[in-house]
Design a protein around this motif. Structure first.
Motif, PDB file in Angstrom:
ATOM      1  N   PRO A   1       0.806  -1.219   0.000  1.00  0.00           N
ATOM      2  CA  PRO A   1       0.000   0.000   0.000  1.00  0.00           C
ATOM      3  C   PRO A   1       0.840   1.271   0.000  1.00  0.00           C
ATOM      4  CG  PRO A   1       0.011  -0.999   2.184  1.00  0.00           C
ATOM      5  CD  PRO A   1       0.686  -1.970   1.266  1.00  0.00           C
ATOM      6  N   ASN A   2       2.138   1.150   0.267  1.00  0.00           N
ATOM      7  CA  ASN A   2       3.010   2.330   0.317  1.00  0.00           C
ATOM      8  C   ASN A   2       3.703   2.620  -1.008  1.00  0.00           C
ATOM      9  OD1 ASN A   2       2.650   2.743   3.202  1.00  0.00           O
ATOM     10  ND2 ASN A   2       3.843   0.863   3.443  1.00  0.00           N
ATOM     11  N   ILE A   3       3.428   1.798  -2.025  1.00  0.00           N
ATOM     12  CA  ILE A   3       4.064   1.965  -3.335  1.00  0.00           C
ATOM     13  C   ILE A   3       2.994   2.215  -4.385  1.00  0.00           C
ATOM     14  CG2 ILE A   3       5.365   0.791  -5.150  1.00  0.00           C
ATOM     15  CD1 ILE A   3       7.121   1.662  -2.855  1.00  0.00           C
ATOM     16  N   ASP A   4       3.182   3.263  -5.186  1.00  0.00           N
ATOM     17  CA  ASP A   4       2.279   3.575  -6.291  1.00  0.00           C
ATOM     18  C   ASP A   4       2.856   2.947  -7.556  1.00  0.00           C
ATOM     19  OD1 ASP A   4       0.656   4.607  -8.241  1.00  0.00           O
ATOM     20  OD2 ASP A   4       0.769   6.694  -7.557  1.00  0.00           O
ATOM     21  N   ASN A   5       2.218   1.889  -8.037  1.00  0.00           N
ATOM     22  CA  ASN A   5       2.709   1.146  -9.196  1.00  0.00           C
ATOM     23  C   ASN A   5       2.102   1.616 -10.517  1.00  0.00           C
ATOM     24  OD1 ASN A   5       4.546  -0.898  -8.116  1.00  0.00           O
ATOM     25  ND2 ASN A   5       2.753  -1.669  -7.022  1.00  0.00           N
ATOM     26  N   ASP A   6       1.408   2.734 -10.507  1.00  0.00           N
ATOM     27  CA  ASP A   6       0.774   3.269 -11.707  1.00  0.00           C
ATOM     28  C   ASP A   6       1.431   4.581 -12.125  1.00  0.00           C
ATOM     29  OD1 ASP A   6      -1.040   1.178 -11.783  1.00  0.00           O
ATOM     30  OD2 ASP A   6      -2.588   2.265 -10.683  1.00  0.00           O
ATOM     31  N   PRO A   7       1.319   4.932 -13.428  1.00  0.00           N
ATOM     32  CA  PRO A   7       1.800   6.249 -13.853  1.00  0.00           C
ATOM     33  C   PRO A   7       1.012   7.341 -13.136  1.00  0.00           C
ATOM     34  CG  PRO A   7       1.369   4.802 -15.728  1.00  0.00           C
ATOM     35  CD  PRO A   7       0.772   4.141 -14.530  1.00  0.00           C
ATOM     36  N   PRO A   8       1.609   8.540 -12.939  1.00  0.00           N
ATOM     37  CA  PRO A   8       2.962   8.928 -13.377  1.00  0.00           C
ATOM     38  C   PRO A   8       4.071   8.539 -12.401  1.00  0.00           C
ATOM     39  CG  PRO A   8       1.855  10.802 -12.429  1.00  0.00           C
ATOM     40  CD  PRO A   8       0.846   9.682 -12.405  1.00  0.00           C
TER      41      PRO A   8
ATOM     42  N   LEU B   1      17.467  -5.756   3.777  1.00  0.00           N
ATOM     43  CA  LEU B   1      17.670  -4.720   2.764  1.00  0.00           C
ATOM     44  C   LEU B   1      17.934  -3.361   3.408  1.00  0.00           C
ATOM     45  CD1 LEU B   1      15.011  -5.633   0.046  1.00  0.00           C
ATOM     46  CD2 LEU B   1      17.449  -6.145   0.083  1.00  0.00           C
ATOM     47  N   THR B   2      17.279  -3.077   4.526  1.00  0.00           N
ATOM     48  CA  THR B   2      17.538  -1.819   5.246  1.00  0.00           C
ATOM     49  C   THR B   2      19.010  -1.726   5.627  1.00  0.00           C
ATOM     50  OG1 THR B   2      15.292  -1.806   6.153  1.00  0.00           O
ATOM     51  CG2 THR B   2      16.924  -0.434   7.261  1.00  0.00           C
TER      52      THR B   2
ATOM     53  N   THR C   1      12.210   7.981  -2.704  1.00  0.00           N
ATOM     54  CA  THR C   1      12.329   8.051  -1.253  1.00  0.00           C
ATOM     55  C   THR C   1      13.106   6.827  -0.773  1.00  0.00           C
ATOM     56  OG1 THR C   1      10.320   6.768  -0.828  1.00  0.00           O
ATOM     57  CG2 THR C   1      10.071   9.165  -1.137  1.00  0.00           C
ATOM     58  N   ALA C   2      13.489   6.834   0.489  1.00  0.00           N
ATOM     59  CA  ALA C   2      14.208   5.684   1.047  1.00  0.00           C
ATOM     60  C   ALA C   2      13.376   4.410   0.920  1.00  0.00           C
ATOM     61  CB  ALA C   2      14.577   5.953   2.498  1.00  0.00           C
ATOM     62  N   TYR C   3      12.073   4.535   1.143  1.00  0.00           N
ATOM     63  CA  TYR C   3      11.199   3.365   1.066  1.00  0.00           C
ATOM     64  C   TYR C   3      11.098   2.871  -0.376  1.00  0.00           C
ATOM     65  CZ  TYR C   3       7.226   0.305   2.125  1.00  0.00           C
ATOM     66  OH  TYR C   3       6.407  -0.785   2.294  1.00  0.00           O
ATOM     67  N   GLN C   4      10.943   3.805  -1.323  1.00  0.00           N
ATOM     68  CA  GLN C   4      10.842   3.414  -2.726  1.00  0.00           C
ATOM     69  C   GLN C   4      12.127   2.746  -3.204  1.00  0.00           C
ATOM     70  OE1 GLN C   4       9.921   7.292  -4.215  1.00  0.00           O
ATOM     71  NE2 GLN C   4       7.699   7.050  -3.999  1.00  0.00           N
ATOM     72  N   LEU C   5      13.261   3.287  -2.784  1.00  0.00           N
ATOM     73  CA  LEU C   5      14.534   2.677  -3.149  1.00  0.00           C
ATOM     74  C   LEU C   5      14.607   1.245  -2.649  1.00  0.00           C
ATOM     75  CD1 LEU C   5      17.470   2.797  -4.184  1.00  0.00           C
ATOM     76  CD2 LEU C   5      18.105   3.776  -1.972  1.00  0.00           C
ATOM     77  N   GLN C   6      14.193   1.043  -1.410  1.00  0.00           N
ATOM     78  CA  GLN C   6      14.239  -0.291  -0.834  1.00  0.00           C
ATOM     79  C   GLN C   6      13.286  -1.230  -1.571  1.00  0.00           C
ATOM     80  OE1 GLN C   6      14.915  -0.017   3.236  1.00  0.00           O
ATOM     81  NE2 GLN C   6      14.160  -2.033   3.786  1.00  0.00           N
ATOM     82  N   HIS C   7      12.130  -0.741  -1.940  1.00  0.00           N
ATOM     83  CA  HIS C   7      11.163  -1.541  -2.692  1.00  0.00           C
ATOM     84  C   HIS C   7      11.753  -1.998  -4.025  1.00  0.00           C
ATOM     85  CE1 HIS C   7       7.371  -2.707  -4.629  1.00  0.00           C
ATOM     86  NE2 HIS C   7       7.752  -1.967  -5.652  1.00  0.00           N
ATOM     87  N   TRP C   8      12.412  -1.094  -4.735  1.00  0.00           N
ATOM     88  CA  TRP C   8      12.978  -1.448  -6.038  1.00  0.00           C
ATOM     89  C   TRP C   8      14.147  -2.423  -5.896  1.00  0.00           C
ATOM     90  CZ3 TRP C   8      11.386  -0.959 -10.925  1.00  0.00           C
ATOM     91  CH2 TRP C   8      10.330  -0.095 -11.178  1.00  0.00           C
ATOM     92  N   VAL C   9      14.972  -2.234  -4.877  1.00  0.00           N
ATOM     93  CA  VAL C   9      16.061  -3.188  -4.655  1.00  0.00           C
ATOM     94  C   VAL C   9      15.492  -4.576  -4.364  1.00  0.00           C
ATOM     95  CG1 VAL C   9      17.981  -3.797  -3.139  1.00  0.00           C
ATOM     96  CG2 VAL C   9      17.705  -1.440  -3.910  1.00  0.00           C
ATOM     97  N   LYS C  10      14.457  -4.625  -3.542  1.00  0.00           N
ATOM     98  CA  LYS C  10      13.779  -5.901  -3.232  1.00  0.00           C
ATOM     99  C   LYS C  10      13.293  -6.565  -4.518  1.00  0.00           C
ATOM    100  CE  LYS C  10       9.456  -5.841  -2.279  1.00  0.00           C
ATOM    101  NZ  LYS C  10       8.145  -5.577  -1.648  1.00  0.00           N
ATOM    102  N   THR C  11      12.647  -5.790  -5.373  1.00  0.00           N
ATOM    103  CA  THR C  11      12.090  -6.333  -6.608  1.00  0.00           C
ATOM    104  C   THR C  11      13.188  -6.805  -7.550  1.00  0.00           C
ATOM    105  OG1 THR C  11      10.194  -4.848  -6.401  1.00  0.00           O
ATOM    106  CG2 THR C  11      10.592  -5.802  -8.566  1.00  0.00           C
ATOM    107  N   LEU C  12      14.255  -6.016  -7.690  1.00  0.00           N
ATOM    108  CA  LEU C  12      15.333  -6.381  -8.604  1.00  0.00           C
ATOM    109  C   LEU C  12      16.068  -7.629  -8.141  1.00  0.00           C
ATOM    110  CD1 LEU C  12      16.796  -2.851  -9.399  1.00  0.00           C
ATOM    111  CD2 LEU C  12      15.551  -4.339 -10.968  1.00  0.00           C
ATOM    112  N   LEU C  13      16.271  -7.763  -6.836  1.00  0.00           N
ATOM    113  CA  LEU C  13      16.936  -8.952  -6.325  1.00  0.00           C
ATOM    114  C   LEU C  13      16.116 -10.210  -6.599  1.00  0.00           C
ATOM    115  CD1 LEU C  13      18.429  -7.696  -2.954  1.00  0.00           C
ATOM    116  CD2 LEU C  13      19.706  -8.862  -4.748  1.00  0.00           C
ATOM    117  N   ILE C  14      14.812 -10.107  -6.376  1.00  0.00           N
ATOM    118  CA  ILE C  14      13.948 -11.265  -6.616  1.00  0.00           C
ATOM    119  C   ILE C  14      13.911 -11.609  -8.099  1.00  0.00           C
ATOM    120  CG2 ILE C  14      11.553 -12.056  -6.573  1.00  0.00           C
ATOM    121  CD1 ILE C  14      11.231 -10.503  -3.947  1.00  0.00           C
ATOM    122  N   ALA C  15      13.645 -10.589  -8.936  1.00  0.00           N
ATOM    123  CA  ALA C  15      13.529 -10.830 -10.377  1.00  0.00           C
ATOM    124  C   ALA C  15      14.851 -11.295 -10.967  1.00  0.00           C
ATOM    125  CB  ALA C  15      13.061  -9.557 -11.071  1.00  0.00           C
ATOM    126  N   GLY C  16      15.955 -10.748 -10.461  1.00  0.00           N
ATOM    127  CA  GLY C  16      17.247 -11.115 -11.010  1.00  0.00           C
ATOM    128  C   GLY C  16      17.720 -12.492 -10.618  1.00  0.00           C
TER     129      GLY C  16
END
Length: 398
Positions: free
Chosen positions: A81-88, A189-190, A220-235
């Motif tokens: 709920p803390n991540i907006d996955n839609d444009p913009p 990840l933190t 933001t710090a939270y968004q950065l952490q979210h993307w790192v989490k996603t990239l690690l899993i996907a990668g």
């Protein structure tokens, strides 16, 4: 839409590395009513042209938390709920990731991948036969590569794998264990990102931190952490599963394997064709929520507002788009499969995955020209209750 009971999803797999029969008739109707592993309802969009168009349709929201059906009764997976996955907002965040995930960085990794592949194959060759391809090669390769790319310390890699396997549980693990893995993964990840802030390195996380520092509005710090989490899993897990199952699909067809070994220049097109076959995945990762009614291309079928929607990767078998789609054709051209998604939601790591799959496939066939499955394809076992449906073990000999 029929009044029949929803079909359980993911659809049942064939016993061998073949296309399930249930896939062959999917496109007879543009929408299929399905029941997710949670038991909750969803709609599966089945036809290629509809799926490709809907990847870019903003009426299908990726902000699914709290309003769409859940994949699993005990695990919201990628809902946040803390991540907006839609444009913009999504496009703003993605631009940061893509700046760091540059073509230059991917190409610079190629030599690293070659070295890792060679070391893994040396160990595999020196070990007993049959070897277990998933543990000897398919899992460690992408783990080593993505951890190198993101700057994960070598000693953390076993913990990283355990936490991600728990994070991706659909019904494999009890709810309390899933929750524990998700919390521990986020805490890890933190600590990792904090260490990169204190001591930046030549890695993707440090680059993303620096880009965000230049413009704090980017991530933001939270968004950065979210993307790192996603990239690690996907990668890690998707590439590992695709590499293992792709080789199983190939080796299950000795005549196709022989054709590829005779002309290794076909490796890039063979990798694309194996990606199209999509034998390791399902469409669970394409979960969307319809914020408006959406008419499909047949002009008569409508996705109702408020529906949970999956964009079918099984549409890679649509005969309207692919000639003879059930045949594995390593010479297929214009192979515009949807395994990596499309449009603004095209997989950020697609170039990395392609490069790893190409290097790994060619190296395996060069090093082991007699490579073959050590058991009949029908005896390969798929995991139960996980997010991906590759194989638990792939014994091979040479």
């Amino acid at each position: 839409m029929s009044a029949s009971c929803p079909v359980g999803y993911p659809l049942p797999w064939a016993p061998a590395p073949d296309i399930p029969k249930s896939w062959t008739t999917l496109t007879e109707q543009p929408l299929l009513e399905i029941a997710l592993p949670s038991g909750e309802p969803a709609l599966l969009v089945t036809r290629y042209k509809d799926v490709r168009r809907l990847f870019a349709d903003e009426r299908l929201s990726r902000n699914t938390f709290g309003r769409a059906s859940r994949v699993s009764a005990s695990n919201d997976l990628f809902g946040d709920p803390n991540i907006d996955n839609d444009p913009p907002q999504y496009l703003t965040e993605r631009s940061v990731v893509m700046r760091a995930f540059s073509a230059r960085r991917i190409e610079a990794l190629r030599e690293v991948v070659k070295v890792i592949v060679a070391e893994l194959l040396d160990a595999m060759e020196a070990g007993p036969q049959p070897a277990e391809l998933m543990e000897a090669f398919a899992y460690p390769l992408p783990i080593l590569v993505i951890c190198h790319m993101l700057g994960v310390p070598p000693q953390d890699r076993p913990k990283f794998r355990r936490l991600i396997d728990g994070f991706l549980s659909v019904s494999k693990l009890p709810e309390d264990e899933v929750d524990q893995c998700r919390r521990q993964y986020w805490d890890y990840l933190t600590e990792l990102i904090d260490s990169k802030r204190a001591e930046p390195g030549d890695d993707l996380i440090s680059d993303m931190i620096e880009i965000s520092r230049e413009d704090p509005a980017k991530l933001t710090a939270y968004q950065l952490q979210h993307w790192v989490k996603t990239l690690l899993i996907a990668g890690y897990v998707t590439t590992a599963s695709q590499l293992g199952t792709g080789m199983a699909v190939l080796l299950h067809r000795p005549e196709v394997t022989a054709e590829l070994k005779a002309d290794l220049s076909l490796v890039p097109s063979a990798v694309e064709e194996l990606l199209r076959y999509q034998m390791m995945g399902t469409s669970l990762g394409t979960l969307r929520y319809a914020v408006e009614d959406i008419e499909l291309l047949d002009g008569s079928t409508v996705i109702p507002k408020g529906s949970t929607v999956l964009l079918s990767q099984e549409s890679n078998m649509d005969p309207e788009e692919f000639a003879d789609p059930l045949t594995l054709d390593i010479r297929r051209t214009d192979n515009h499969h949807l395994t990596f998604g499309a449009g603004i939601h095209f997989c950020a790591g697609a170039a990395l995955a392609r490069m790893e799959l190409q290097e790994a496939t060619e190296a395996l066939l060069r090093r082991f020209p007699g490579l073959r499955l050590a058991v009949p394809g029908e005896e390969l076992r798929r995991p139960v209750g996980g997010f991906l449906a590759g194989y638990t073990e792939i014994p091979v000999s040479w």
